[in-house]
Scaffold this motif. Structure first.
Motif, PDB file in Angstrom:
ATOM      1  N   ARG A 198       0.839  -1.205   0.000  1.00  0.00           N
ATOM      2  CA  ARG A 198       0.000   0.000   0.000  1.00  0.00           C
ATOM      3  C   ARG A 198       0.874   1.257   0.000  1.00  0.00           C
ATOM      4  NH1 ARG A 198      -3.678  -3.289   3.063  1.00  0.00           N
ATOM      5  NH2 ARG A 198      -2.534  -2.878   4.980  1.00  0.00           N
ATOM      6  N   PHE A 199       1.924   1.216   0.811  1.00  0.00           N
ATOM      7  CA  PHE A 199       2.828   2.373   0.868  1.00  0.00           C
ATOM      8  C   PHE A 199       3.522   2.595  -0.475  1.00  0.00           C
ATOM      9  CE2 PHE A 199       7.254   3.833   1.712  1.00  0.00           C
ATOM     10  CZ  PHE A 199       6.949   5.154   2.001  1.00  0.00           C
ATOM     11  N   LEU A 200       3.998   1.514  -1.075  1.00  0.00           N
ATOM     12  CA  LEU A 200       4.662   1.622  -2.374  1.00  0.00           C
ATOM     13  C   LEU A 200       3.694   2.107  -3.456  1.00  0.00           C
ATOM     14  CD1 LEU A 200       6.774  -1.657  -2.210  1.00  0.00           C
ATOM     15  CD2 LEU A 200       7.669   0.688  -2.158  1.00  0.00           C
ATOM     16  N   HIS A 201       2.446   1.685  -3.350  1.00  0.00           N
ATOM     17  CA  HIS A 201       1.432   2.159  -4.299  1.00  0.00           C
ATOM     18  C   HIS A 201       1.252   3.674  -4.182  1.00  0.00           C
ATOM     19  CE1 HIS A 201      -2.966   2.436  -5.652  1.00  0.00           C
ATOM     20  NE2 HIS A 201      -2.263   2.140  -6.723  1.00  0.00           N
ATOM     21  N   VAL A 202       1.236   4.170  -2.951  1.00  0.00           N
ATOM     22  CA  VAL A 202       1.158   5.619  -2.740  1.00  0.00           C
ATOM     23  C   VAL A 202       2.373   6.306  -3.363  1.00  0.00           C
ATOM     24  CG1 VAL A 202       1.194   7.449  -0.997  1.00  0.00           C
ATOM     25  CG2 VAL A 202      -0.250   5.444  -0.667  1.00  0.00           C
ATOM     26  N   MET A 203       3.553   5.737  -3.144  1.00  0.00           N
ATOM     27  CA  MET A 203       4.773   6.321  -3.713  1.00  0.00           C
ATOM     28  C   MET A 203       4.707   6.383  -5.245  1.00  0.00           C
ATOM     29  SD  MET A 203       8.016   4.915  -1.530  1.00  0.00           S
ATOM     30  CE  MET A 203       9.102   5.882  -2.566  1.00  0.00           C
ATOM     31  N   ALA A 204       4.202   5.309  -5.839  1.00  0.00           N
ATOM     32  CA  ALA A 204       4.095   5.272  -7.300  1.00  0.00           C
ATOM     33  C   ALA A 204       3.139   6.348  -7.800  1.00  0.00           C
ATOM     34  CB  ALA A 204       3.646   3.891  -7.751  1.00  0.00           C
ATOM     35  N   LEU A 205       2.022   6.509  -7.122  1.00  0.00           N
ATOM     36  CA  LEU A 205       1.055   7.534  -7.521  1.00  0.00           C
ATOM     37  C   LEU A 205       1.660   8.924  -7.388  1.00  0.00           C
ATOM     38  CD1 LEU A 205      -2.099   6.015  -5.807  1.00  0.00           C
ATOM     39  CD2 LEU A 205      -1.772   6.269  -8.266  1.00  0.00           C
ATOM     40  N   GLN A 206       2.429   9.142  -6.314  1.00  0.00           N
ATOM     41  CA  GLN A 206       3.068  10.438  -6.146  1.00  0.00           C
ATOM     42  C   GLN A 206       4.081  10.694  -7.255  1.00  0.00           C
ATOM     43  OE1 GLN A 206       4.804  10.360  -2.255  1.00  0.00           O
ATOM     44  NE2 GLN A 206       2.919  10.915  -1.214  1.00  0.00           N
ATOM     45  N   ALA A 223       4.195   9.509 -10.175  1.00  0.00           N
ATOM     46  CA  ALA A 223       3.511   9.721 -11.455  1.00  0.00           C
ATOM     47  C   ALA A 223       2.768  11.052 -11.505  1.00  0.00           C
ATOM     48  CB  ALA A 223       2.543   8.570 -11.717  1.00  0.00           C
ATOM     49  N   GLY A 224       2.634  11.727 -10.351  1.00  0.00           N
ATOM     50  CA  GLY A 224       1.965  13.019 -10.328  1.00  0.00           C
ATOM     51  C   GLY A 224       0.462  12.951 -10.180  1.00  0.00           C
ATOM     52  N   HIS A 225      -0.070  11.782  -9.752  1.00  0.00           N
ATOM     53  CA  HIS A 225      -1.517  11.634  -9.565  1.00  0.00           C
ATOM     54  C   HIS A 225      -1.888  12.086  -8.154  1.00  0.00           C
ATOM     55  CE1 HIS A 225      -1.302   9.686 -13.333  1.00  0.00           C
ATOM     56  NE2 HIS A 225      -0.987   8.479 -12.915  1.00  0.00           N
ATOM     57  N   GLY A 226      -1.977  13.394  -7.962  1.00  0.00           N
ATOM     58  CA  GLY A 226      -2.137  13.947  -6.629  1.00  0.00           C
ATOM     59  C   GLY A 226      -3.370  13.478  -5.900  1.00  0.00           C
ATOM     60  N   ALA A 227      -4.530  13.541  -6.547  1.00  0.00           N
ATOM     61  CA  ALA A 227      -5.779  13.168  -5.880  1.00  0.00           C
ATOM     62  C   ALA A 227      -5.772  11.695  -5.493  1.00  0.00           C
ATOM     63  CB  ALA A 227      -6.969  13.482  -6.780  1.00  0.00           C
ATOM     64  N   ASP A 228      -5.319  10.844  -6.420  1.00  0.00           N
ATOM     65  CA  ASP A 228      -5.260   9.410  -6.126  1.00  0.00           C
ATOM     66  C   ASP A 228      -4.243   9.124  -5.031  1.00  0.00           C
ATOM     67  OD1 ASP A 228      -7.156   8.927  -8.052  1.00  0.00           O
ATOM     68  OD2 ASP A 228      -5.717   8.397  -9.615  1.00  0.00           O
ATOM     69  N   ALA A 229      -3.118   9.833  -5.053  1.00  0.00           N
ATOM     70  CA  ALA A 229      -2.087   9.619  -4.029  1.00  0.00           C
ATOM     71  C   ALA A 229      -2.604  10.015  -2.657  1.00  0.00           C
ATOM     72  CB  ALA A 229      -0.833  10.421  -4.374  1.00  0.00           C
ATOM     73  N   GLU A 230      -3.295  11.141  -2.583  1.00  0.00           N
ATOM     74  CA  GLU A 230      -3.850  11.568  -1.300  1.00  0.00           C
ATOM     75  C   GLU A 230      -4.867  10.544  -0.783  1.00  0.00           C
ATOM     76  OE1 GLU A 230      -6.755  14.981   0.645  1.00  0.00           O
ATOM     77  OE2 GLU A 230      -6.191  15.120  -1.474  1.00  0.00           O
ATOM     78  N   ALA A 231      -5.785  10.114  -1.666  1.00  0.00           N
ATOM     79  CA  ALA A 231      -6.811   9.146  -1.259  1.00  0.00           C
ATOM     80  C   ALA A 231      -6.175   7.826  -0.839  1.00  0.00           C
ATOM     81  CB  ALA A 231      -7.793   8.920  -2.406  1.00  0.00           C
ATOM     82  N   ALA A 232      -5.173   7.371  -1.603  1.00  0.00           N
ATOM     83  CA  ALA A 232      -4.522   6.101  -1.270  1.00  0.00           C
ATOM     84  C   ALA A 232      -3.761   6.208   0.045  1.00  0.00           C
ATOM     85  CB  ALA A 232      -3.573   5.695  -2.399  1.00  0.00           C
ATOM     86  N   ALA A 233      -3.127   7.349   0.303  1.00  0.00           N
ATOM     87  CA  ALA A 233      -2.391   7.523   1.554  1.00  0.00           C
ATOM     88  C   ALA A 233      -3.343   7.545   2.743  1.00  0.00           C
ATOM     89  CB  ALA A 233      -1.576   8.809   1.506  1.00  0.00           C
ATOM     90  N   ARG A 234      -4.485   8.220   2.609  1.00  0.00           N
ATOM     91  CA  ARG A 234      -5.459   8.252   3.712  1.00  0.00           C
ATOM     92  C   ARG A 234      -6.026   6.855   3.971  1.00  0.00           C
ATOM     93  NH1 ARG A 234      -6.592  13.387   5.275  1.00  0.00           N
ATOM     94  NH2 ARG A 234      -6.219  15.089   3.768  1.00  0.00           N
TER      95      ARG A 234
END
Length: 923
Positions: free
Chosen positions: A413-421, A423-434
């Motif tokens: 899950r943490f690595l998925h957040v890192m990948a989204l960040q 890639a610049g997918h801010g909204a998805d990264a924020e939602a995935a981190a929460r």
């Protein structure tokens, strides 16, 4: 000889000749598979090599179309075990190595790679003509297409031949834009049509080395004029003795499988595996997947090479044409393909193949076993760096298969957040981190996930959300001193972006205090930098300069990285020096800081153009300013600086009396709002230029009061006060100028420079109608290096002298204003004062001719230097290094020089410039 393509060969030969003469050229080759695009490209490559070109010729791998720069890797030959020496730096940058990891995001990494690739072409083109021959562009990834587009825009400046070959469909949006741009710029467009029946018969007889029978020609007619199909059908039948037996292949696919029948079963197995793996496979990878050593592999595929099915492609083995691979795939059941891909991915993972190659096969395999998940966790960072979108897909697959609870699930899950960040997918990264925070059972990841929430907010431009996330993290505590210090530094930056002075200052002071306690030079430098920003904004450039100089000393020559992003220290230092009338020092400061920011694709890059353009505007070097503005539109722009660039361009074009696009300044959630005064300034000038000084005065006053009262930014808006004084005098409201005198005196008290002194004199002189004060202000502006302000002050002196009926003094001041405006080519200012002079009955001396707009004499001093360096044979990067400016700025200058001199190429420019050397020596 290539049959049936005489016209295309002649046209391409003409382009080669043009490039050999120094003129960049481009062509598009479009046609169905097998129609002869690759054959023509190979002929062009051979001819270009014979004539001394550097030839970059290749094709992408169909399986890597989602991997950034995969096509560029194929085109430039960067996938070789030992790429050419001149390509080594670019190959290293693409390797997802240490340098790669210092760049905190895919957009910035792609920018750095793009700039490096373009710079490579510019340097090589200064040494020899370059042929960039790009096959199978329908498979090219979007990042590679951006590079090609950038190179295409420079063709007028470089001896580069660009030939793009592609199928008619599918053409994605990125490729479509590139092709449309090439067409607009006059690229040669060639659609390869099927061979005529006569030419098809001639080709058949050439393959057979004998006349073709009616039966043969009837068979060949089924190939519909496709030369590759014809060749495979005829050669297959000839090799199998089919003419005698009458067992003619009924299709191209049947012809390919006939050739396979002559190979041993183990060789056929290798070819089938190659077909599944994409058709152009590194030998080491094929060895790992097949279990055969490289020598065994060669023995197994040698007959296929001899039969024309495969080719030896350097470090890879490839099908001679993708149509052969497709024909082989038709014989493989779908149920076999996924297991083969999955097994290939597992084998490559064990063999230590590049992460993005392994990931493609695992993804295509559709499932992950435990060992593959372990590999993914271990290799995820490298995979994210090299291909974030692939990482996102694979991590999503792994999370779905593994379930929700376990330390491995937390890490995924943490690595998925890192990948989204990344890639610049801010909204998805924020939602995935929460979401990850609510499920996380690994304490070591908690703080990092909280940081990730803030980062996701910031990627969306939501500084307020990022602030709230960090404030929550601090409140949740306890935190290590170093971590707390970093959070306060981050908060100070977030509050700065929002323009919240109290939060900005409080957190900067806390970061500085804690940074000194823990001995972290980055946090100390960040605190000093942010406090200096506040001092500059409130009109204390001396105090700001002392702090930002300390910040620069604190940080030293260290490199910035993902956890220590570019602070823009030299940018702030340059702004301080600008306010202190030390303009040349400010420009040197920018030149010192820009290379490091360019090397990491810093978000501060557009700011360098903003400040460089502002210095050029103030000094009256408007052509240089426009070049900087054009260059500033290239980098990524997370803080909205393009709006500032557009407004600075509007100011220059208004003074030059040129047409303008409608003025607008978008709402920006970032520091660009500090440059909103440029927009208000431009609006007021535009109203005045339209003949409405009253409206202009209202706009000036409204913004001055808003900026001074609400933001405490008199230090910014005072740049507009000379124009305000003019429209106040024109509108008959000189008294209001006295209201600004106390603020101007306070600015002068805190920053006693010639320009601040001149500003006080102009406001006092305008309010009192005193031409002597206005003349003193003009001299102060001249001493401060502001020729436009000096000319405008002389204009005001002429106004008030004429109002007092001092005609001689008015005429003398007017001549000085006109002289200043002529020197600047400020055509609107000239028109304005001359219309007023005629209306006032003032006599004017005979006006000298306008500055020429074409020819050598039209070049600015910077353009002359650039032209002479081109004549010396220097590349754009070399000229940029010599002049200590951005390479993009040099590109802008050369475009302007070529247009002014009506030159078609650098060669013609060099000839014109060389003729000027004797004149310069005589002078």
């Amino acid at each position: 000889m290539i049959l049936g393509r005489d016209d295309e060969i002649r046209a391409l030969s003409d382009l080669i000749n043009a490039v050999a003469d120094g003129n960049g050229s481009a062509a598009q080759l479009c046609g169905e598979p097998g129609i002869g695009k690759s054959t023509l490209l190979q002929r062009v490559a051979d001819e270009c090599r014979r004539r001394g070109f550097l030839v970059l010729h290749g094709s992408p791998d169909a399986m890597e179309s989602d991997t950034p720069f995969a096509a560029l890797t194929g085109y430039f030959g960067l996938d070789r075990v030992r790429p050419a020496p001149e390509l080594a730096d670019l190959a290293e940058l693409l390797s997802a190595g240490e340098r790669h990891g210092r760049i905190p995001g895919a957009a910035r990494w792609e920018y750095v790679v793009t700039e490096s690739a373009v710079e490579l072409i510019e340097k090589q083109a200064a040494r020899q003509p370059v042929a960039l021959l790009l096959d199978d562009m329908h498979w090219a990834d979007s990042a590679s297409l951006v590079v090609v587009h950038r190179i295409a825009r420079l063709l007028r400046q470089l001896p580069v031949l660009l030939v793009c070959a592609h199928r008619p469909v599918p053409v994605g949006p990125e490729l479509g834009r590139l092709l449309h741009g090439l067409a607009d710029d006059g690229a040669l467009a060639m659609r390869l049509e099927p061979l005529s029946p006569g030419t098809a018969a001639e080709l058949t007889e050439r393959i057979l080395a004998e006349p073709a029978t009616e039966a043969v020609l009837e068979l060949v007619a089924g190939a519909a004029g496709n030369p590759f199909y014809i060749e495979e059908l005829v050669s297959s039948l000839s090799e199998a003795g089919g003419w005698a037996s009458g067992a003619a292949p009924q299709s191209f696919t049947e012809a390919v499988h006939r050739k396979l029948d002559f190979l041993p079963s183990r060789s056929r197995d290798v070819l089938r595996m190659m077909a599944v793996l994409g058709g152009r496979v590194p030998i080491q990878e094929l060895s790992a997947v097949s279990g055969h050593s490289p020598l065994e592999l060669w023995n197994l595929v040698r007959d296929a090479v001899d039969n024309g099915l495969l080719i030896d492609d350097g470090d890879r083995i490839a099908f001679r044409h993708d149509l052969i691979r497709q024909a082989m795939m038709t014989a493989l059941p779908e149920t076999l393909r996924q297991p083969m891909l999955l097994e290939a991915g597992r084998a490559l993972a064990k063999a230590g193949a590049p992460a993005h190659r392994v990931a493609q096969y695992l993804l295509a395999g559709g499932t992950l076993d435990s060992a593959s998940i372990d590999w993914l966790i271990e290799s995820a960072i490298t995979l994210i760096w090299r291909s974030a979108e692939t990482a996102i897909e694979l991590l999503t697959m792994a999370r779905e298969q593994l379930g929700a609870t376990s330390a491995r699930a937390d890490m995924l899950r943490f690595l998925h957040v890192m990948a989204l960040q990344w890639a610049g997918h801010g909204a998805d990264a924020e939602a995935a981190a929460r979401a990850a925070l609510t499920r996380n059972s690994t304490p070591a990841l908690t703080a990092q996930l909280r940081w990730s929430v803030a980062r996701g907010c910031l990627l969306q431009g939501n500084a307020r959300g990022a602030t709230e996330a960090i404030e929550e993290t601090i409140s949740a505590g306890p935190l290590e001193p170093l971590e707390l210090a970093r959070m306060h530094a981050a908060l100070a930056q977030f509050y700065y972006i929002q323009g919240s002075v109290e939060g900005w200052t409080r957190n900067a002071e806390a970061a500085l205090r804690l940074g000194e306690q823990v001995g972290d030079s980055y946090i100390v430098a960040a605190g000093q930098h942010l406090l200096a920003s506040r001092k500059l904004e409130t009109g204390d450039p001396e105090g700001a300069l002392a702090l930002v100089t300390a910040a620069r000393s604190t940080w030293g020559d260290q490199e910035f990285g993902p956890d220590t992003d570019d602070l823009g220290i030299q940018l702030l230092q340059a702004n301080c020096l600008l306010e202190l009338d030390r303009l040349d020092e400010a420009q040197r400061c920018l030149r010192e800081g820009m290379p490091a920011s360019e090397a990491c694709g810093s978000p501060a890059l557009p700011w360098y153009s903003v400040i460089s353009a502002r210095i050029a505007y103030e000094q009256g070097r408007w052509e240089d300013g426009l070049a900087e503005i054009q260059a500033g539109h290239e980098p990524a722009d997370p803080f909205g600086q393009r709006a500032s660039l557009r407004m600075q361009e509007a100011l220059i074009r208004m003074h030059r009396d040129e047409p303008l696009e409608p003025l607008c300044f978008p709402e920006v959630a970032g520091p660009a709002h500090y440059y909103e005064y440029l927009y208000r300034w431009a609006l007021a000038l535009d109203a005045e230029r339209a003949g409405s000084p009253e409206t202009a005065l209202e706009l000036h006053l409204a913004h001055t009061r808003q900026a001074t009262d609400e933001r405490g930014q008199a230090s910014l808006v005072h740049h507009t006060w000379v124009d305000l004084a003019r429209v106040a005098i024109l509108a008959g409201d000189r008294g209001m100028l006295g209201e600004l005198v106390p603020a101007a005196r306070e600015l002068r008290r805190r920053c006693p420079t010639p320009v601040k002194t001149g500003l006080v004199a102009v406001l006092r002189g305008g309010a009192a109608g005193d031409p002597e004060l206005l003349a003193a202000g003009a001299r102060d502006f001249r001493d401060g290096g502001r020729p436009l302000l000096a000319g405008q002050a002389w204009e005001l002196a002429a106004h008030v002298a004429a109002a007092a009926d001092a005609k001689a003094d008015a005429s003398a001041a007017l001549e000085k204003a006109v002289s200043a405006f002529q020197e600047l080519d400020a055509r609107w200012d000239l028109r304005r004062v001359e219309e007023w002079a005629r209306a006032s009955g003032l006599r004017r001396q005979r006006r000298s001719a306008n500055r020429p707009t074409t020819g050598w004499d039209s070049l600015t001093p910077t353009e002359v230097r650039v032209a002479l360096l081109v004549a010396e044979g220097l590349s754009n990067p070399d000229i940029a290094s010599r002049l200590a400016v951005s390479r993009r700025t040099i590109q802008s200058h050369i475009s302007s020089v070529l247009a002014k001199l009506d030159c078609r190429s650098r060669v013609e420019l060099a000839v014109v410039a060389s003729r000027q050397r004797p004149h310069r020596a005589e002078g």
